[in-house]
Design an enzyme around this catalytic site. Structure first.
Site, short mmCIF file in Angstrom:
data_model
loop_
_atom_site.label_atom_id
_atom_site.label_comp_id
_atom_site.label_asym_id
_atom_site.label_seq_id
_atom_site.Cartn_x
_atom_site.Cartn_y
_atom_site.Cartn_z
N LYS A 179 0.83 -1.21 0.00
CA LYS A 179 0.00 0.00 0.00
C LYS A 179 0.86 1.26 0.00
O LYS A 179 0.65 2.18 -0.81
CB LYS A 179 -0.92 -0.01 1.21
CG LYS A 179 -1.66 1.29 1.49
CD LYS A 179 -2.61 1.66 0.36
CE LYS A 179 -3.37 2.93 0.72
NZ LYS A 179 -4.30 3.33 -0.36
N ALA A 213 0.92 17.64 -14.81
CA ALA A 213 1.51 18.70 -13.99
C ALA A 213 0.41 19.52 -13.35
O ALA A 213 -0.70 19.64 -13.89
CB ALA A 213 2.40 19.58 -14.85
N CYS A 231 -4.13 10.66 1.70
CA CYS A 231 -3.27 9.49 1.47
C CYS A 231 -1.83 9.85 1.14
O CYS A 231 -0.92 9.55 1.90
CB CYS A 231 -3.86 8.63 0.35
SG CYS A 231 -5.44 7.86 0.78
N LYS A 283 -9.09 17.43 -4.83
CA LYS A 283 -9.31 16.86 -6.15
C LYS A 283 -10.81 16.91 -6.43
O LYS A 283 -11.61 17.11 -5.51
CB LYS A 283 -8.79 15.42 -6.23
CG LYS A 283 -9.52 14.45 -5.32
CD LYS A 283 -8.97 13.03 -5.46
CE LYS A 283 -9.34 12.40 -6.78
NZ LYS A 283 -8.97 10.97 -6.83
N ARG A 297 -8.33 18.01 3.12
CA ARG A 297 -7.08 17.68 3.78
C ARG A 297 -5.89 17.92 2.86
O ARG A 297 -5.84 17.40 1.75
CB ARG A 297 -7.11 16.23 4.28
CG ARG A 297 -7.98 16.03 5.50
CD ARG A 297 -8.13 14.58 5.88
NE ARG A 297 -8.95 13.83 4.93
CZ ARG A 297 -9.32 12.56 5.09
NH1 ARG A 297 -8.93 11.90 6.17
NH2 ARG A 297 -10.07 11.95 4.19
#
Length: 459
Positions: free
Chosen positions: A215, A263, A271, A332, A339
């Site tokens: 992971k 980019a 994560c 995103k 976070r």
């Protein structure tokens, strides 16, 4: 099968809902009463496309329940998934207090054989600690340690596509030990994941420590690709190259591929930042240095300032009296996760130079208000200089420039005539390279991308 999920955060809630969707009876435990009440009242504490429908459907079918009852949760599941948070500690290591607390609760109340699955992202060696925590509780109860097995089954879910990733995984990694209990756990885990392997085998069986390592290694590799491309993009700005052309050129090599070569203004989320740090910390524990990952982290920290640097280069160090629009706050698209979001760095740097900002995100506005309030807890005067707009167009009014931080689909094809009319000066800083420089020049904009600051034709 009866399954218990400990923790109803991002990983736990998705795992529990999707396993219920596969026909299992799932008991989701959390110590946060408010979160459990929200779920039992039909709400969802996180934004994840498709998740609300899956939860609603399986609650109605009686296959999915939410509770704070620890004793009932341990009694319910023959397989107990630990999916609690592992936030970074001050030294960069993963904080395992919630994982070990969950393990001790299992040891306190279990009767009969249990498979304990580490679903949380945890450092190598965590399964041993979980085993010791459970065994310690069993000793107190005069029970043997042959009544359970600890398995590693790390998640590989992308925020914004987690339900699809779980239901159609590209791989399932499971680590178990070579003992009688481990082989018993193997059979139960094989049965659990059998529906996901009908077309072809997706499960990779290995020892526990290798599964734990896999992971971290996966996330570290992806973070490395992002930081590598960001460094190249910054150089492309200097030498006059187009990083998008470079991306296509190198991505066509099958040894490299196109994924994670975009980019931008840095990665964030729950994560990559903490997993890179945790893997570095693990290396230090063994007197090793992961020099590449140290550089990856430094590059990403620097990349989060690239947009504010471009703003300063265009408008000057002193931004007093200047107003900017920020499109995109979540780290995103398709999530409300703030976070480590690059938007937080940008906003703080603009405000600290005297600017005011209007911000908009299609999903993350409530979470952004909460997080930014905490960010500026000691600087309330700066917080007052943030306006939370009702729409992308509302956010544009009177701004010196538009700054794009998150690549939401809603931002890909705006009415550029309307954008230009709303802005005080027609300037766009594009932190995700959504637009073509020549198209922007033809539309009358000053356009600053990441690695795309080319000499364009002027008409």
């Amino acid at each position: 099968m009866n399954i218990t999920i400990i923790g109803t955060g991002y990983v736990g809630l998705v795992t529990g809902a999707c396993l219920a969707e596969m026909g299992h009876n799932v008991f989701c435990l959390d110590v946060d009463q408010h979160k459990i009440d929200t779920l039992n009242n039909g709400g969802i504490p996180i934004h994840e496309p498709g998740l609300e429908d899956v939860v609603k459907r399986n609650r109605a079918a009686g296959r999915l329940q939410f509770s704070t009852d620890v004793v009932a949760s341990v009694a319910h599941g023959e397989i107990q998934f630990i999916a609690v948070g592992t936030p970074p500690d001050e030294d960069g290591s993963a904080d395992l207090q919630y994982v070990l607390a969950a393990a001790r609760n299992i040891g306190c109340h279990m009767t009969g054989f249990k498979v304990i699955v580490d679903k949380s992202t945890v450092p190598v060696g965590t399964a041993d600690k979980v085993h010791a925590a459970i065994a310690g509780e069993l000793v107190k109860r005069d029970l043997g340690d042959d009544t359970f097995s600890v398995v590693s089954n790390p998640e590989f879910l992308k925020e914004g596509a987690a339900v699809e990733d779980f239901m159609r995984p590209d791989r399932i990694v499971i680590g178990h030990d070579d003992t009688a209990e481990g082989h018993r756990a193997y059979k139960l885990m094989k049965k659990l994941y059998a529906p996901f392997n009908r077309n072809h085998e997706r499960t990779y069986w290995m020892d526990v420590r290798s599964a734990e390592f896999t992971k971290y290694a996966a996330n570290a590799m992806l973070a490395t690709r992002i930081s590598f491309m960001n460094e190249l993009a910054n150089l492309a700005d200097k030498v006059g190259a187009d990083i998008e052309a470079v991306r296509h050129g190198i991505g066509s090599d099958p040894r490299i591929g196109h994924s994670f070569l975009y980019a931008g203004c840095g990665y964030g989320g729950s994560c990559f930042p903490k997993d890179v740090q945790a893997l570095e910390r693990t290396a230090r524990d063994y007197n090793q240095q992961l020099l590449i990952l140290q550089a990856v982290e430094k590059v990403n920290d620097r990349q989060k300032t690239v947009l504010s640097d471009k703003v300063v280069a265009r408008f000057g160090e002193d931004l007093k009296g200047k107003h900017f629009t920020v499109w995109g706050l979540a780290f995103k698209p398709n999530t409300d996760d703030m976070r480590e979001a690059p938007s937080r760095v940008l906003i703080k740097q603009l405000l600290s130079r005297g600017a005011t900002v209007a911000v908009f995100d299609p999903v993350a506005m409530a979470e952004a208000k909460r997080v930014l309030t905490l960010d500026f807890a000691d600087e309330s005067a700066l917080l007052a200089n943030i306006r939370f707009a009702d729409s992308p167009v509302d956010a544009l009014t009177g701004a010196q420039a538009l700054v794009i931080v998150t690549e939401w689909k809603a931002f890909r094809s705006p009415d550029f005539d309307q954008v230009k009319a709303q802005l005080a000066t027609p300037v766009i800083f594009d932190g995700r390279n959504l637009y073509e420089p020549q198209t922007m020049a033809d539309a009358g904009f000053e356009y600053y991308g990441i690695g795309r600051t080319l000499q364009v034709r002027r008409h």
